[in-house]
Design a protein around this motif. Structure first.
Motif, PDB file in Angstrom:
ATOM      1  N   SER A  26       0.863  -1.172   0.000  1.00 57.93           N
ATOM      2  CA  SER A  26       0.000   0.000   0.000  1.00 57.93           C
ATOM      3  C   SER A  26       0.908   1.232   0.000  1.00 57.93           C
ATOM      4  O   SER A  26       1.836   1.316   0.804  1.00 57.93           O
ATOM      5  N   ILE A  27       0.637   2.141  -0.928  1.00 55.32           N
ATOM      6  CA  ILE A  27       1.431   3.368  -1.044  1.00 55.32           C
ATOM      7  C   ILE A  27       0.493   4.542  -0.834  1.00 55.32           C
ATOM      8  O   ILE A  27      -0.551   4.632  -1.470  1.00 55.32           O
ATOM      9  N   ARG A  28       0.858   5.428   0.092  1.00 50.99           N
ATOM     10  CA  ARG A  28       0.012   6.599   0.311  1.00 50.99           C
ATOM     11  C   ARG A  28       0.728   7.850  -0.167  1.00 50.99           C
ATOM     12  O   ARG A  28       1.951   7.893  -0.243  1.00 50.99           O
ATOM     13  N   LEU A  55      10.127   5.608  -0.443  1.00 48.67           N
ATOM     14  CA  LEU A  55       9.224   4.476  -0.219  1.00 48.67           C
ATOM     15  C   LEU A  55       9.179   3.989   1.230  1.00 48.67           C
ATOM     16  O   LEU A  55       8.094   3.666   1.716  1.00 48.67           O
ATOM     17  N   PRO A  56      10.298   3.943   1.968  1.00 50.83           N
ATOM     18  CA  PRO A  56      10.188   3.546   3.370  1.00 50.83           C
ATOM     19  C   PRO A  56       9.288   4.478   4.204  1.00 50.83           C
ATOM     20  O   PRO A  56       8.760   4.079   5.238  1.00 50.83           O
ATOM     21  N   LEU A  76       8.865  -2.178  -9.660  1.00 52.58           N
ATOM     22  CA  LEU A  76       9.441  -0.868  -9.342  1.00 52.58           C
ATOM     23  C   LEU A  76       8.881   0.200 -10.277  1.00 52.58           C
ATOM     24  O   LEU A  76       8.543   1.304  -9.834  1.00 52.58           O
ATOM     25  N   LEU A  77       8.744  -0.122 -11.550  1.00 55.42           N
ATOM     26  CA  LEU A  77       8.196   0.833 -12.505  1.00 55.42           C
ATOM     27  C   LEU A  77       6.750   1.179 -12.157  1.00 55.42           C
ATOM     28  O   LEU A  77       6.375   2.355 -12.154  1.00 55.42           O
ATOM     29  N   GLU A  78       5.935   0.174 -11.834  1.00 56.78           N
ATOM     30  CA  GLU A  78       4.540   0.442 -11.477  1.00 56.78           C
ATOM     31  C   GLU A  78       4.452   1.315 -10.229  1.00 56.78           C
ATOM     32  O   GLU A  78       3.677   2.272 -10.177  1.00 56.78           O
ATOM     33  N   ILE A  79       5.266   1.010  -9.245  1.00 57.98           N
ATOM     34  CA  ILE A  79       5.287   1.809  -8.018  1.00 57.98           C
ATOM     35  C   ILE A  79       5.742   3.232  -8.333  1.00 57.98           C
ATOM     36  O   ILE A  79       5.161   4.205  -7.856  1.00 57.98           O
ATOM     37  N   GLY A  80       6.789   3.373  -9.146  1.00 65.74           N
ATOM     38  CA  GLY A  80       7.297   4.692  -9.520  1.00 65.74           C
ATOM     39  C   GLY A  80       6.256   5.533 -10.231  1.00 65.74           C
ATOM     40  O   GLY A  80       6.130   6.734  -9.971  1.00 65.74           O
ATOM     41  N   VAL A  81       5.499   4.912 -11.124  1.00 66.42           N
ATOM     42  CA  VAL A  81       4.438   5.626 -11.839  1.00 66.42           C
ATOM     43  C   VAL A  81       3.399   6.154 -10.853  1.00 66.42           C
ATOM     44  O   VAL A  81       2.954   7.303 -10.954  1.00 66.42           O
TER      45      VAL A  81
END
Length: 99
Positions: A26-28, A55-56, A76-81
């Motif tokens: 989960s990324i907020r 990210l941490p 990593l690319l999906e998270i970066g986007v």
């Protein structure tokens, strides 16, 4: 449940951390304070080092720098986007989606 300020990413390649296996993150949306010491330009360009720094601060479970280094490049690319998307104003996102 996803909110517009939080995204859940299902990893193509889970991360192994001891006996734990991380299959989703989960990324907020970060606050300005969580971006301290990070170049917004580099983060917007999905620079790996910038992502390792931020990210941490914004992931659940908390990803360590080492965890980020173990990510599959596609993950990593999906998270970066998604992180870069948090840096775009709502009006700009709406205009982009209409085009």
């Amino acid at each position: 449940m996803q909110h517009k300020n939080e995204i859940v990413i299902i990893l193509d390649e889970p991360i192994k951390r001891g006996t734990e296996t991380i299959t989703q993150i989960s990324i907020r949306k970060p606050s300005a304070g969580e971006l301290r010491g990070i170049s917004l330009v580099e983060l917007g360009q999905m620079n790996t080092t910038a992502l390792q720094q931020v990210l941490p601060r914004i992931t659940t479970p908390i990803l360590t720098t080492q965890d980020v280094g173990k990510l599959d490049p596609a993950d990593l690319l999906e998270i970066g986007v998604e992180v870069a998307g948090f840096l775009v104003k709502k009006a700009d996102k709406a205009a982009f989606q209409r085009e």
